[in-house]
Design an enzyme around this catalytic site. Structure first.
Site, PDB file in Angstrom:
ATOM      1  N   ASP A  21      26.784  14.552  28.773  1.00 23.45           N
ATOM      2  CA  ASP A  21      26.357  15.837  29.331  1.00 23.45           C
ATOM      3  C   ASP A  21      25.100  15.650  30.184  1.00 23.45           C
ATOM      4  O   ASP A  21      24.325  14.721  29.951  1.00 23.45           O
ATOM      5  CB  ASP A  21      26.073  16.805  28.169  1.00 23.45           C
ATOM      6  CG  ASP A  21      25.976  18.244  28.633  1.00 23.45           C
ATOM      7  OD1 ASP A  21      26.384  18.534  29.770  1.00 23.45           O
ATOM      8  OD2 ASP A  21      25.485  19.084  27.850  1.00 23.45           O
ATOM      9  N   HIS A  38      27.485  13.258  38.956  1.00 18.84           N
ATOM     10  CA  HIS A  38      28.701  12.645  38.381  1.00 18.84           C
ATOM     11  C   HIS A  38      28.848  11.192  38.859  1.00 18.84           C
ATOM     12  O   HIS A  38      29.217  10.314  38.085  1.00 18.84           O
ATOM     13  CB  HIS A  38      29.943  13.457  38.770  1.00 18.84           C
ATOM     14  CG  HIS A  38      29.936  14.860  38.241  1.00 18.84           C
ATOM     15  ND1 HIS A  38      29.561  15.158  36.947  1.00 18.84           N
ATOM     16  CD2 HIS A  38      30.253  16.061  38.809  1.00 18.84           C
ATOM     17  CE1 HIS A  38      29.645  16.466  36.753  1.00 18.84           C
ATOM     18  NE2 HIS A  38      30.056  17.037  37.863  1.00 18.84           N
ATOM     19  N   LEU A 132      37.312  -4.084  23.017  1.00 17.45           N
ATOM     20  CA  LEU A 132      36.994  -2.653  22.898  1.00 17.45           C
ATOM     21  C   LEU A 132      38.166  -1.773  23.340  1.00 17.45           C
ATOM     22  O   LEU A 132      38.798  -2.021  24.371  1.00 17.45           O
ATOM     23  CB  LEU A 132      35.779  -2.345  23.802  1.00 17.45           C
ATOM     24  CG  LEU A 132      35.383  -0.869  23.909  1.00 17.45           C
ATOM     25  CD1 LEU A 132      34.745  -0.371  22.615  1.00 17.45           C
ATOM     26  CD2 LEU A 132      34.423  -0.647  25.079  1.00 17.45           C
TER      27      LEU A 132
HETATM   28  C1  FPP Z   1      28.877  16.731  32.036  1.00 18.28           C
HETATM   29  O1  FPP Z   1      27.789  17.006  32.863  1.00 18.28           O
HETATM   30  C2  FPP Z   1      29.749  15.749  32.634  1.00 18.28           C
HETATM   31  C3  FPP Z   1      31.037  15.959  33.030  1.00 18.28           C
HETATM   32  C4  FPP Z   1      31.703  17.274  32.931  1.00 18.28           C
HETATM   33  C5  FPP Z   1      31.835  14.915  33.649  1.00 18.28           C
HETATM   34  C6  FPP Z   1      31.606  13.531  33.123  1.00 18.28           C
HETATM   35  C7  FPP Z   1      32.113  12.596  34.114  1.00 18.28           C
HETATM   36  C8  FPP Z   1      31.550  11.438  34.454  1.00 18.28           C
HETATM   37  C9  FPP Z   1      30.391  10.839  33.780  1.00 18.28           C
HETATM   38  C10 FPP Z   1      32.102  10.657  35.586  1.00 18.28           C
HETATM   39  C11 FPP Z   1      33.540  10.261  35.508  1.00 18.28           C
HETATM   40  C12 FPP Z   1      33.883   9.524  34.286  1.00 18.28           C
HETATM   41  C13 FPP Z   1      34.668   8.438  34.223  1.00 18.28           C
HETATM   42  C14 FPP Z   1      35.069   7.968  32.880  1.00 18.28           C
HETATM   43  C15 FPP Z   1      35.125   7.686  35.374  1.00 18.28           C
HETATM   44  P1  FPP Z   1      27.629  18.463  33.431  1.00 18.28           P
HETATM   45  O2  FPP Z   1      28.238  18.498  34.781  1.00 18.28           O
HETATM   46  O3  FPP Z   1      28.193  19.449  32.470  1.00 18.28           O
HETATM   47  O4  FPP Z   1      26.070  18.585  33.506  1.00 18.28           O
HETATM   48  P2  FPP Z   1      25.191  19.907  33.303  1.00 18.28           P
HETATM   49  O5  FPP Z   1      25.416  20.356  31.885  1.00 18.28           O
HETATM   50  O6  FPP Z   1      23.820  19.419  33.546  1.00 18.28           O
HETATM   51  O7  FPP Z   1      25.660  20.902  34.304  1.00 18.28           O
END
Ligand code: FPP
Length: 253
Positions: A21, A38, A132
């Protein structure tokens, strides 16, 4: 002393699950677009996957896209799907080099066709790896997973292949997306939120929960080591008393 050296590798959790997150907030703090967060989050994914493989964790589940995330602005959803496809394509070689086997859990059919194709290829190409197990939760909803399991069990009862009295915890578990994996012993959530957000609700029953204020794009291997050290300092009692655990440490495995 180096954090890594302080970790007792004989007492690692077999399965670590992570709610990644804070990508959006991390980007905003830098005056950047959420998608930039991201992209940077992928660098953390790579580092945490490699560090987990190196240290000897057997299962790592990453919450990459929740069923609820479909409600985000279309441009962000499209960017995340594109990032996923490109990352998987780019990382296959590295996954194979590090003996990492890829698995997907979630509502696979709801993903765009190109994602499904790329993910199918990647899971096939890594199927022979024995290190893993990297489990990506995509379009994942724990309530949906539990509801689907109940539906499948109801069908088996209706057609006579299962008796209601034979529905045990073990049988239920076998109907979840995670049928082939042990339950996580450690769940990490980055970015300072104290929620489980519809993630592995059934499987986390006895997991140790670790929350850190670090945003996901800043979460690197030392943060993982900190979480593992914190886990190793906890006493896992599973409803028993501290004395019972100390007299027979084998009882709680
Ligand atoms: C949460 O941060 C993150 C996500 C919804 C997406 C997670 C994706 C990645 C780390 C990249 C792609 C992953 C792979 C495995 C290739 P948020 O956007 O909710 O952050 P915020 O709470 O600060 O708005």
């Amino acid at each position: 002393m180096d954090l890594l050296e302080s970790i007792d590798c004989s007492k690692l959790p077999k399965h670590v699950a992570i709610i990644m997150d804070g990508n959006g907030r991390w980007a905003k703090e830098r005056g950047e677009d959420r998608v930039y967060g991201h992209h940077e989050g992928v660098i953390s994914v790579r580092e945490i996957v490699n560090a987990s493989a190196e240290i000897g964790i057997q299962y790592l589940t990453l919450y990459a896209f929740s069923a609820e995330n479909w409600n985000r602005p279309k441009a962000e959803v499209d960017a995340l799907m594109e990032l996923l496809v490109n990352t998987i394509r780019k990382e296959i070689e590295e996954l194979n080099k590090n003996n990492v086997r890829l698995h997907i859990i979630g509502d696979f059919a709801s993903l765009p066709a190109i994602c499904q194709k790329e993910l199918n290829e990647a899971t096939e190409l890594t199927a022979g790896n024995t290190g893993l197990n990297l489990i990506l939760a995509l379009s994942y909803s724990s309530r949906q997973e539990i509801t689907e399991a109940a539906r499948k069990i109801a069908v088996s009862v209706l057609n006579g292949t299962l008796k209601p009295e034979d529905i045990t915890d073990e049988v239920f578990h076998k109907h979840l997306y995670t049928a082939d994996f042990p339950d996580p012993e450690l769940m990490i959530r980055s970015s300072g939120e104290y929620r489980i957000s519809n993630f592995l609700l059934y499987q986390l029953a006895y997991a140790e929960l670790y929350f850190t204020s670090v945003h996901w794009p800043a979460f690197r291997k030392n943060n993982l080591y900190e979480a593992l050290l914190n886990y190793q300092q906890r006493e896992r009692r599973f409803g028993k008393t501290s004395e019972q655990i100390q007299t027979n440490t084998n009882q709680h495995v």
